[in-house]
Design an enzyme around this catalytic site. Sequence first.
Site, PDB file in Angstrom:
ATOM      1  N   ASP A  47     142.238 -34.766  34.262  1.00  0.00           N
ATOM      2  CA  ASP A  47     142.782 -33.431  33.979  1.00  0.00           C
ATOM      3  C   ASP A  47     142.034 -32.366  34.776  1.00  0.00           C
ATOM      4  O   ASP A  47     142.645 -31.503  35.421  1.00  0.00           O
ATOM      5  CB  ASP A  47     142.671 -33.106  32.484  1.00  0.00           C
ATOM      6  CG  ASP A  47     143.514 -33.998  31.595  1.00  0.00           C
ATOM      7  OD1 ASP A  47     144.587 -33.561  31.173  1.00  0.00           O
ATOM      8  OD2 ASP A  47     143.094 -35.133  31.321  1.00  0.00           O
ATOM      9  N   THR A 140     148.206 -36.616  27.700  1.00  0.00           N
ATOM     10  CA  THR A 140     146.882 -37.217  27.856  1.00  0.00           C
ATOM     11  C   THR A 140     146.660 -38.347  26.838  1.00  0.00           C
ATOM     12  O   THR A 140     146.031 -39.353  27.150  1.00  0.00           O
ATOM     13  CB  THR A 140     145.776 -36.150  27.716  1.00  0.00           C
ATOM     14  OG1 THR A 140     146.002 -35.120  28.683  1.00  0.00           O
ATOM     15  CG2 THR A 140     144.405 -36.745  27.960  1.00  0.00           C
TER      16      THR A 140
END
Length: 362
Positions: A47, A140
């Site tokens: 990320d 995620t």
Amino acid sequence: MDSPYSHELQVAIRTVQSAAKISQAVLSSDDKGTVEKDDLSPVTIADFAIQALLTVTIHSVFPGDNFVGEESAADLRDNPLLLNRVWELLLRLQDDEVKSLCKLPRSPEEMCEMIDKCGFGEPGGPESGRVWVFDPIDGTKTFVRREAYAINVALLEGGKQVLSVVGCPTLPANTDGPIHNSTFDSTGLGSIVFAVKGHGTYVRPLVETSSEPVPRKLEPHAASASVADLRAVSCYHMLDSGVDDAHEAIMAKLGITTKGCDFLAWVLRWVTLGLGLANVTVWVYRKRERTGKIWDHAGAMLLFEEVGGKITDIDGKEIDLTAGRKLTENHGFVAAPRSIHDIVLKAVHDVLHEQGKANLLA
């Protein structure tokens, strides 16, 4: 595609391709450097690295534009070991091919500055000009499980969506569906789905092959449809923020008897709608104060709108992307073919009244 945003589209696509390489390197690793944010959602080294790559590259080409992204660099500044892992992940891209396509930060300090350029960015109102919105890894939770995720890049002008580029490393560019979290492209090519306002939605392989792929323009399948044509994409029993029994009752009221496509990541739900593998989704939050986040929806919604879809909140209001990092002017989502959106919206209201949940409506 011949459009006023051809250059922006080219830059965004090549940057998403490089970002996908970062994500795939981490996807195969058992240790993804996962930390928990204040809202209890996870964030990985991928990320952080992808948000840095997207911001540095696009800022270098369009220095006058502004940026909004999901992550800030606070955890990196507080954790030198985590910082070093993210920096080393970016350094893996320092080959000639990637250097010709993307720009990398010159130091860990610049990497953090670029992450924060997004992490503290605000979309602004109608006079805000051009704002890029990034979700470096949408999904995620499923990414950590080596399942479906997306890389979301959007461009807003005056708070309106004008460009969407979504990288889907696990999803094939050609499929009849249904698709879901565990769907994995056996070819290894993945897909990019993109749209420009007024110019349609397209799909192409994510990974380059021996010849430059010709993007396939998607049919405006949602421009006109009947209730009998409805096929759903949603997320059942994976998030505690939604009202699952209401969602299921709404689908039943509309005559939808199969589960259809099922995704945790919101960006992938919008991708599924754009691809025509579904044409309706509804989301009711358990509490009125719960809201969506701009990076989960900006740009990606355009993929469905450009094939004839209409998107509002459960009150029938247009989604306001100028409200801030959170979509505080809206509650939930109702997306359906433009011709029957009012029928779907009425089904939402009827079910919420029947279930004694009318307090969730304005």
